[in-house]
Design an enzyme around this catalytic site. Structure first.
Site, PDB file in Angstrom:
ATOM      1  CE  LYS A 173     -30.073  26.855 -48.071  1.00 45.50           C
ATOM      2  NZ  LYS A 173     -30.514  27.800 -49.647  1.00 45.50           N
ATOM      3  NE  ARG A 176     -30.217  32.200 -55.825  1.00 55.18           N
ATOM      4  CZ  ARG A 176     -30.954  31.980 -54.381  1.00 55.18           C
ATOM      5  NH1 ARG A 176     -29.751  32.060 -53.365  1.00 55.18           N
ATOM      6  NH2 ARG A 176     -31.432  30.421 -53.903  1.00 55.18           N
ATOM      7  CE1 TYR A 219      -4.279  41.556 -30.517  1.00 56.14           C
ATOM      8  CE2 TYR A 219      -6.432  40.272 -30.873  1.00 56.14           C
ATOM      9  CZ  TYR A 219      -4.745  40.218 -30.583  1.00 56.14           C
ATOM     10  OH  TYR A 219      -3.909  38.861 -30.465  1.00 56.14           O
TER      11      TYR A 219
HETATM   12  C1  LIG Z   1     -32.195  27.820 -49.228  1.00 56.82           C
HETATM   13  C2  LIG Z   1     -33.069  27.878 -49.303  1.00 56.82           C
HETATM   14  C3  LIG Z   1     -34.403  27.101 -48.700  1.00 56.82           C
HETATM   15  C4  LIG Z   1     -34.623  27.369 -47.639  1.00 56.82           C
HETATM   16  O1  LIG Z   1     -34.384  28.878 -47.472  1.00 56.82           O
HETATM   17  P1  LIG Z   1     -35.532  29.237 -45.974  1.00 56.82           P
HETATM   18  O2  LIG Z   1     -35.177  30.886 -46.106  1.00 56.82           O
HETATM   19  O3  LIG Z   1     -33.706  28.830 -45.074  1.00 56.82           O
HETATM   20  O4  LIG Z   1     -36.599  28.217 -45.421  1.00 56.82           O
HETATM   21  C5  LIG Z   1     -35.481  27.010 -49.740  1.00 56.82           C
HETATM   22  N1  LIG Z   1     -34.895  26.460 -51.161  1.00 56.82           N
HETATM   23  C6  LIG Z   1     -33.805  27.279 -51.719  1.00 56.82           C
HETATM   24  C7  LIG Z   1     -33.956  27.472 -53.315  1.00 56.82           C
HETATM   25  C8  LIG Z   1     -32.799  27.323 -51.338  1.00 56.82           C
HETATM   26  O5  LIG Z   1     -31.280  27.848 -51.761  1.00 56.82           O
END
Ligand SMILES: *Cc1c(COP(=O)(O)O)cnc(C)c1O
Length: 361
Positions: free
Chosen positions: A37, A129, A249
């Protein structure tokens, strides 16, 4: 070479990525769904998926339908699971791209069941969530009986911590699975940190993300990822300033004595965050040089009074140079951020340069 590649770039070691994937799958003792992702945490989802495809993963994990479509357009054939809830308007596109949704509501499941395509049941055990709450799963039993999900899964909120929350979430997960009319063939729960914390897996698939990209939660002496990401930028200007002069800045840095200042061709629009000003260091010819003044949109100034350098030299903001290295977690700590934010933030104008192995296409 494209000119923007000369200014600043992200280097991604695909060989290290592949070895990290193999290592965590072996440690877990089950197949994996690499989480790609957010453009594979900023590394480039297509190149990452093509590389990890060599491990024959069960599938890939994305957050959105658009991310899944991008992988399909690039010829990625294994399962692609979308780990955020679909909006009603997403369903048709998900079907066309042969994506697998994760569902947890009556409306969503009923609608998807018309497609007769596989789906996965998201069970919320404390993240609060997405997914059906673990103690409300009975309300879905008629739908689950009609067309069972191929998998059920949950997600830990504190897998990297040594506390009781994981055990509580696991009890809730088992309770929910026990209430289902049939237990799905596939059960999964673990992100990378959860696998690091306890292996082998007690389920069927693991879902590592950031471990693949070289970052450890640091809770296993047995498994450690190789670094995958380097961030480099070239010196594009050099000057000597007198004592009392300020840099950038807001004049947050004032030279205590005469200083030599190098300007790097990278800024917060590339993902090198503004907050790193006066906090971070970079490597130049193997030596540390401190960032002085706030990071600007396109340029970052460093103090090179004690480092020989010339215009065109490349500085390492993340990665190794000589005997020293700067890890993503170190940069994250300077910015009081998470390593996830640093990685996913390296975007914008930064081209990615892939090293380590040939892409398998
Ligand atoms: C992002 C995610 C993971 C992976 O998590 P990491 O901490 O990067 O290993 C696994 N499962 C779900 C549902 C996620 O959203």
């Amino acid at each position: 070479m494209h000119s923007s590649i000369r200014r600043a770039w992200v280097e991604v070691d695909l060989g290290a990525l592949l070895r990290n994937g193999a290592a965590i799958a072996a440690h877990a003792g089950v197949n994996i769904v690499p989480m790609v992702k957010a453009d594979a945490y900023g590394l480039g989802a297509v190149a990452v998926a093509r590389t990890l495809d060599q491990l024959d993963p069960w599938g890939f994990g994305v957050a959105t339908v658009a991310e899944g479509e991008e992988l399909r357009r690039a010829g990625i054939h294994p399962r692609i699971v979308v780990f955020s809830p679909l909006l009603p308007g997403d369903f048709d596109a998900a079907v066309r791209a042969k994506l697998t949704p994760t569902l947890g509501t009556r409306e969503g499941i009923e609608r998807w069941q018309e497609t007769r395509l596989p789906w996965q049941l998201a069970i919320d055990t404390g993240m609060n969530r997405a997914g059906v709450q673990w103690d409300e799963i009975n309300a879905l039993n008629d739908l689950i009986l009609r067309s069972p999900p191929e998998a059920a899964f949950t997600h830990f909120h504190s897998a990297e911590r040594e506390d009781e929350t994981r055990a509580l979430q696991e009890r809730r997960f088992e309770e929910a699975l026990g209430r289902m009319p049939t237990r799905p063939a596939l059960i999964h729960a673990e992100n990378g940190a959860a696998v690091e914390h306890r292996a082998p897996s007690r389920w069927n698939i693991a879902r590592p993300g950031i471990f693949l990209y070289g970052i450890t939660s640091g809770n296993s002496p047995k498994i450690h990822p190789e670094p995958v990401v380097s961030l480099r930028a070239r010196v594009i200007d050099l000057r000597t300033i007198a004592a009392g002069e300020t840099v950038s800045y807001g004049a947050t840095y004032r030279a205590p004595t005469e200083r030599r200042i190098a300007t790097l061709g990278i800024g917060y629009a590339d993902g090198y965050r503004r907050v790193l000003g006066n906090r971070a260091s970079v490597l130049l010819h193997g030596r540390r040089a401190r960032v002085v003044g706030v990071v600007t949109m396109d340029m970052t100034m460093v103090d090179v009074t004690d480092v020989q350098c010339e215009i065109g030299d490349s500085a390492t903001l993340i990665g190794s140079d000589g005997a020293d290295r700067i890890d993503v977690v170190e940069v994250a700590a300077w910015g009081e951020m998470s390593p996830y934010e640093i990685l996913t933030g390296l975007r914008g104008r930064l081209p990615r340069r892939y090293v380590g192995v040939e892409e398998s296409e």
